[in-house]
Design a protein around this motif. Structure first.
Motif, mmCIF file in Angstrom:
data_model
loop_
_atom_site.group_PDB
_atom_site.id
_atom_site.type_symbol
_atom_site.label_atom_id
_atom_site.label_comp_id
_atom_site.label_asym_id
_atom_site.label_seq_id
_atom_site.Cartn_x
_atom_site.Cartn_y
_atom_site.Cartn_z
ATOM 1 N N SER A 122 -3.277 -10.111 2.259
ATOM 2 C CA SER A 122 -4.648 -9.959 2.749
ATOM 3 C C SER A 122 -5.295 -11.315 3.027
ATOM 4 N N GLY A 181 0.331 -7.936 -2.004
ATOM 5 C CA GLY A 181 -0.803 -7.429 -1.245
ATOM 6 C C GLY A 181 -1.945 -8.435 -1.184
ATOM 7 N N SER A 210 0.804 -1.217 0.000
ATOM 8 C CA SER A 210 0.000 0.000 0.000
ATOM 9 C C SER A 210 0.838 1.269 0.000
ATOM 10 N N ARG A 241 1.131 -5.811 -6.190
ATOM 11 C CA ARG A 241 -0.264 -6.231 -6.059
ATOM 12 C C ARG A 241 -0.389 -7.689 -5.640
#
Length: 375
Positions: free
Chosen positions: A310, A306, A291, A303
């Protein structure tokens, strides 16, 4: 006529002997060593935060985001030192359990992959002749940091992991000795535990996704993976560690949800603790890195990291919540059984234990309150 003065002295003596269990020398050494291991890292990060270029070439640490990141990581390592201090001070036994266990769970989950992966990647690199020559020759932000800095940082993390792990184990054994005596048969069972069992199975299957992606990266896959400055030995070892620790945690949770027998539960609980902690801590860290635009990730497609972060953070949080509820329900049920004056007519102790476990599982939120806030 009893001597009130003598009774007062006896009461004070009894209170003194039962107030706090003795703190072992090993626990003191481990916690003091942990605090000492944080000092080089803290000194380096504080120096960078105030504008020093020690160990850094160029202006890699002058980015406002990096300054903020350095301040945050100073707080994180200072928290590790504070936790070590709490584990060795008598007043640490009066800290609410949740306030101590959550940061320790995150800290051990964050340090465990480093503790395993950093030395192992060095051994693999030495055996296969790997080294700096295998790095890409493109300019990378990591090249602006002197090599000795990585030794200070990761060496400190390894020492902190060892010291904090030993200190926490001895502290927990003193404060929550009942947990170390649990057997799988003591855990909740019956209809009251059905929802938790389904949750564990579903989230454990879900956690295969990020673990599978890490194994794909370990095998050399480049899809979704940021172009990190690593040798193939580092990538192989670290990605395998990041894949296997969550798998260990998920398997341990499945064992806790499975058949009840007389095996001790402590090793399974420890594996679930470490695995879920690694999922959550590193998942959160990767989400932050994906982020924020910092020099170490500048120009890289984060990405995929990430996404993996998550998924791992979500799985770790859910499984850890079920783990805490399971342990608390078990301790509440054992407490209720111990306080029962006598079994009912026609009942057996085993039946009473089973019914108590089911009742405690049905009252999971109350079990959490009894188990952690009043411990």
């Amino acid at each position: 006529m009893p001597d009130n003065g003598a009774l007062t002295v006896e009461n004070k003596a009894a209170h003194t002997t039962t107030q706090h269990p003795p703190i072992s020398r090993l626990r003191k050494v481990a916690c003091v060593g942990t605090i000492a291991a944080t000092l080089p890292y803290l000194a380096l990060k504080i120096a960078w935060a105030v504008g020093s270029h020690v160990g850094v070439r160029g202006d890699a640490m002058e980015n406002s985001t990096m300054i903020g990141a350095n301040i945050v990581t100073v707080g994180m390592d200072a928290a590790a030192a504070g936790l070590a201090l709490a584990l060795v001070r008598p007043r640490g036994l009066r800290i609410p359990a949740w306030l101590l266990l959550f940061p320790l769970w995150v800290a051990t989950g964050f340090i465990a992959p480093i503790l395993v992966g950093a030395p192992l990647s060095g051994v693999v690199a030495a055996l296969t002749g790997g080294g700096a020559a295998n790095h890409k020759h493109e300019h990378d932000a990591a090249e602006d940091i002197a090599g000795w800095v990585f030794g200070v940082v990761y060496g400190g993390f390894i020492l902190q992991g060892i010291g904090l792990g030993i200190g926490f184990f001895l502290y927990a054994r003193s404060r929550w000795s009942a947990v170390f005596r649990l057997r799988l048969r003591d855990l909740p069972a019956g209809a009251g535990f059905a929802a938790q069992r389904i949750t564990i199975a579903g989230v454990a299957a879900f956690s295969l996704v990020p673990s599978g992606i890490h194994l794909y990266w370990a095998a050399g896959g480049t899809g979704l993976r940021p172009d990190l400055d690593q040798t193939w030995q580092e990538r192989l070892v670290l990605e395998c560690v990041f894949a296997l620790l969550p798998l260990v945690g998920s398997v341990a949770m499945l064992i806790l949800a499975g058949r009840r027998d007389t095996r001790p539960a402590r090793a399974t609980l420890a594996a679930a603790w470490l695995g879920t902690g690694a999922m959550f801590a590193w998942g959160f860290w990767w989400m932050v890195c994906a982020s924020l635009k910092v020099p170490l990730s500048e120009g890289k497609d984060m990405r995929g990291m990430g996404l993996v972060g998550s998924l791992g953070m979500l799985a770790g949080a859910v499984l850890a919540t079920v783990l805490a509820q399971t342990v608390c329900s078990t301790l509440a049920a054992l407490t209720e059984t111990a306080q029962t004056p006598a079994p009912r007519t026609g009942a057996t102790p085993a039946r009473d234990r089973s019914e108590a476990r089911t009742a405690a599982s049905d009252k999971g939120s109350r079990g959490l309150a009894v188990g952690w806030t009043n411990s």
